[in-house]
Design an enzyme around this catalytic site. Structure first.
Site, mmCIF file in Angstrom:
data_model
loop_
_atom_site.group_PDB
_atom_site.id
_atom_site.type_symbol
_atom_site.label_atom_id
_atom_site.label_comp_id
_atom_site.label_asym_id
_atom_site.label_seq_id
_atom_site.Cartn_x
_atom_site.Cartn_y
_atom_site.Cartn_z
ATOM 1 C CB SER A 136 43.231 41.609 40.480
ATOM 2 O OG SER A 136 43.198 40.322 41.054
ATOM 3 C CG HIS A 195 42.235 45.517 38.684
ATOM 4 N ND1 HIS A 195 43.171 46.154 39.474
ATOM 5 C CD2 HIS A 195 41.678 44.553 39.461
ATOM 6 C CE1 HIS A 195 43.199 45.590 40.663
ATOM 7 N NE2 HIS A 195 42.302 44.610 40.682
ATOM 8 C CE LYS A 204 40.603 47.120 42.780
ATOM 9 N NZ LYS A 204 40.842 47.189 44.182
HETATM 10 C C1 LIG Z 1 39.119 41.958 40.799
HETATM 11 C C2 LIG Z 1 38.782 42.620 42.085
HETATM 12 N N1 LIG Z 1 37.514 42.631 42.493
HETATM 13 C C3 LIG Z 1 37.167 43.217 43.644
HETATM 14 C C4 LIG Z 1 38.085 43.844 44.433
HETATM 15 C C5 LIG Z 1 37.669 44.461 45.732
HETATM 16 O O1 LIG Z 1 37.559 45.836 45.584
HETATM 17 P P1 LIG Z 1 37.715 46.778 46.854
HETATM 18 O O2 LIG Z 1 39.180 46.943 47.091
HETATM 19 O O3 LIG Z 1 37.011 48.030 46.492
HETATM 20 O O4 LIG Z 1 37.043 46.046 47.989
HETATM 21 C C6 LIG Z 1 39.419 43.892 44.038
HETATM 22 C C7 LIG Z 1 40.426 44.642 44.808
HETATM 23 O O5 LIG Z 1 41.178 44.309 45.568
HETATM 24 C C8 LIG Z 1 39.783 43.225 42.843
HETATM 25 O O6 LIG Z 1 41.060 43.185 42.465
#
Ligand SMILES: Cc1ncc(COP(=O)(O)O)c(C=O)c1O
Length: 388
Positions: free
Chosen positions: A179, A207, A238
């Protein structure tokens, strides 16, 4: 009040370290251009990669679902009934990911902590990439399994740790597209190592889902690893432009999650308009591959433009383009200067990223035009020149 004193001291400490966070108000949707604190700026920090968060067909689907099913799910799906709409979306997601089944969660955070704690517990071991997202880290901690952190994207380091583990069950967990760095995990090598030690593999495709892969399913699909990955996690908030997340896996794993994942059991289900919108977003992902191509092309154009001016963006081909600065205060100052130049880019500081690796995390959208990207490059050039 004692808590006020504590809060004041803690916030002052963070401010002094250049780590204070604040909310920025934007007007209107997550479009290519937004009004930030009253100033018009190119949006270069949203995960709305395909521009679906305000796509007319997705908005219309949300309206239809609200009319037909209402705006709330009422309770956890185990309490007040599991809506047909949730099942329809899960079937679509399982088909996208090439698995027997899928299970919706309220967010990626919930999905990660729910899946990890369901798969491993005391007496088990979890092997986690050092740059994994906070929700994976928290899932590892909550699980009570022994946690081994392996060097970023290093299958050899992982093997060294796995070879020494006598744990009952072993789980390897990694993001596919990271991310904050935008690089891609060596999933095939990680799967090969995991298989040698009979370990499960969980891949967070937050992502990548919708954004990459021939059918938009992610890196696991692109690499043809569906049958070798135990658990695929994806988000809807996303590239799919809506909200929520899911785990795709074999039926037995999904049934285990329904029975033991506390972040699934003890929380209200996704609201119908969100689910209806996600179904419409999946239709677009299935029929409009051009959005994924434009996303990749926009990322390449921006990287090329930045690199041509000596701006230090990480090599690697995804839509997340981090510009490494190092110092947290300098990063935030440059973020402000970019905003003054009409570009909204967020500075990312520790503890979200390791110490001394603060960065401007630039993300492109498939809906950005080349003029937009040129505007961004010009702004970066001016800010970097001024900073020296
Ligand atoms: C790699 C990763 N996993 C999990 C999440 C969490 O997802 P969510 O925003 O749906 O809680 C994010 C997002 O911020 C992320 O970047």
């Amino acid at each position: 009040m004692a808590i006020d004193d504590f809060a004041t001291r803690e916030l002052a400490r963070r401010r002094d370290a250049g780590l204070i966070r604040r909310l920025r108000q934007i007007d209107g949707p997550q479009d290519t251009w937004v009004n930030v604190d009253g100033r018009r700026a190119l949006l270069l920090c949203s995960n709305n990669y395909l521009g679906l968060a305000n796509h007319p067909a997705v908005q219309e689907a949300a309206r239809r679902a609200a009319t037909e099913y209402g705006v709330g799910a009422g309770a956890s799906r185990l309490i007040s009934g599991s809506m047909q709409l949730h099942h329809a979306l899960e079937a679509r997601l399982a088909a996208l990911k090439g698995t027997e089944a899928a299970l919706l969660f309220t967010s990626g955070y919930h999905a990660n902590i729910g899946a990890i704690t369901a798969l491993v517990g005391e007496g088990d071991a979890v092997f986690s990439d050092e740059l994994n997202h906070a929700s994976i880290i928290d899932g590892c901690r909550l699980s009570r399994a022994r946690v081994f952190v392996y060097a970023h994207n290093d299958a050899t380091a992982l093997e060294a740790q796995l070879s020494r583990s006598a744990a009952r069950r072993r789980l390897v967990v990694t993001e596919s597209i990271f991310s904050m760095d935008g690089d891609t995990a060596p999933l095939r090598a990680l799967c090969e190592v995991a298989e040698r030690y009979d370990a499960m593999v969980m891949v967070d495709e937050a992502h990548a889902t919708g954004a990459v892969g021939p059918g938009g399913a992610g890196v696991v699909e692109a690499e043809g690893l569906q049958s070798r990955v135990t658990v695929q996690m994806g988000t809807l908030g996303k590239a799919l432009g809506t909200f929520g997340a899911f785990i795709a896996a074999r039926r037995a794993v999904i049934d285990l999650l329904i029975n033991t994942a506390r972040s699934f059991i003890f929380t209200t289900a996704l609201p119908p308009p969100v689910v209806g919108a996600a179904l419409a977003a999946l239709d677009i992902v299935a029929t409009d591959a051009g959005r994924r191509w434009r996303l990749a092309e926009n990322a390449a154009v921006l990287r090329h433009g930045l690199a041509a001016h000596g701006i230090p963006c990480r090599a690697g081909g995804t839509h997340i383009v981090p510009v490494l600065i190092g110092d947290a205060e300098r990063t935030m100052r440059m973020s402000e200067q970019l905003l003054a130049e009409g570009v909204f880019v967020q500075g990312i500081r520790p503890p979200t990223v390791p110490p001394d690796t603060a960065r401007l995390r630039v993300t492109v959208m498939s809906t950005h035009s080349w003029d937009d990207l040129q505007h961004a490059v010009d702004a970066f050039r001016r800010v970097f020149t001024a900073e020296g």
